[in-house]
Scaffold this motif. Structure first.
Motif, PDB file in Angstrom:
ATOM      1  N   PRO A  71      41.795  44.336  45.417  1.00 27.06           N
ATOM      2  CA  PRO A  71      40.325  43.126  43.780  1.00 27.06           C
ATOM      3  C   PRO A  71      39.684  42.064  45.254  1.00 27.06           C
ATOM      4  O   PRO A  71      38.542  42.612  44.509  1.00 27.06           O
ATOM      5  N   LEU A  72      39.636  42.408  46.027  1.00 29.52           N
ATOM      6  CA  LEU A  72      38.848  41.932  47.328  1.00 29.52           C
ATOM      7  C   LEU A  72      37.524  42.912  46.596  1.00 29.52           C
ATOM      8  O   LEU A  72      36.260  42.654  46.870  1.00 29.52           O
ATOM      9  N   ASN A  74      37.111  45.468  44.312  1.00 27.41           N
ATOM     10  CA  ASN A  74      36.236  44.855  43.101  1.00 27.41           C
ATOM     11  C   ASN A  74      35.414  43.802  43.074  1.00 27.41           C
ATOM     12  O   ASN A  74      34.228  43.503  42.177  1.00 27.41           O
ATOM     13  N   LYS A  75      35.896  42.454  43.961  1.00 24.17           N
ATOM     14  CA  LYS A  75      34.952  41.367  44.002  1.00 24.17           C
ATOM     15  C   LYS A  75      33.951  41.418  44.714  1.00 24.17           C
ATOM     16  O   LYS A  75      32.680  41.208  44.043  1.00 24.17           O
ATOM     17  N   LYS A  78      31.665  43.973  42.646  1.00 23.09           N
ATOM     18  CA  LYS A  78      30.411  42.893  41.539  1.00 23.09           C
ATOM     19  C   LYS A  78      29.711  41.853  42.383  1.00 23.09           C
ATOM     20  O   LYS A  78      28.566  42.100  41.676  1.00 23.09           O
ATOM     21  N   GLN A  79      30.029  41.233  42.775  1.00 21.57           N
ATOM     22  CA  GLN A  79      29.490  40.543  43.382  1.00 21.57           C
ATOM     23  C   GLN A  79      28.229  40.850  44.241  1.00 21.57           C
ATOM     24  O   GLN A  79      26.885  40.647  43.983  1.00 21.57           O
TER      25      GLN A  79
END
Length: 138
Positions: A71-72, A74-75, A78-79
């Motif tokens: 998840p990190l 993926n974050k 996006k960032q």
């Protein structure tokens, strides 16, 4: 003329501020990319090492770590997109401001040159007038 000089100075300051913001945006993109690279390296390392481990506790720890890192990752993906867009926006603003500032500087220099030429012509006319008076008197 004075107002044009003041405007040129103001535009130069705006360009400097936008340049700083542009550099800050690039720094954020670079930092995000480094973080993303570190996560990718960790994921690759744990993926590779999990197949070699036979201890159930170590396998569980690897699985937990992987489920935390994904998840990190993926974050950060996006960032990164958002940060790149912001950098492109700031770059566009900076480029437009650069064009505006260069145009105003050019205009100021042109006006200054025209003013110098007019003063030179006026001085030359005065010298010619004085010269003709002395010639007529003599």
């Amino acid at each position: 003329m004075k107002q044009l000089l003041i405007l040129c100075q103001q535009e130069e300051k705006k360009l400097g501020r936008l340049g700083n913001q542009r550099a800050d945006a690039q720094t954020r993109v670079t930092e995000n990319h480094k973080q993303r690279q570190a996560i990718d390296n960790m994921l690759n390392e744990y993926h590779g090492s999990s197949s070699h481990r036979v201890n159930p506790l170590l396998l569980q720890n690897n699985a937990n770590l992987l489920s935390t890192l994904k998840p990190l990752q993926n974050k950060l993906d996006k960032q990164e997109v958002l940060l790149q867009r912001e950098h492109q926006r700031m770059d566009g603003l900076w480029r437009r401001q650069l064009g505006r500032q260069k145009g105003l500087s050019w205009l100021y220099e042109q006006r200054k040159s025209e003013q110098r030429k007019a003063i030179d012509a006026q001085e030359q006319k005065q010298l010619d007038d004085l010269s003709s008076r002395y010639q007529n008197q003599g």
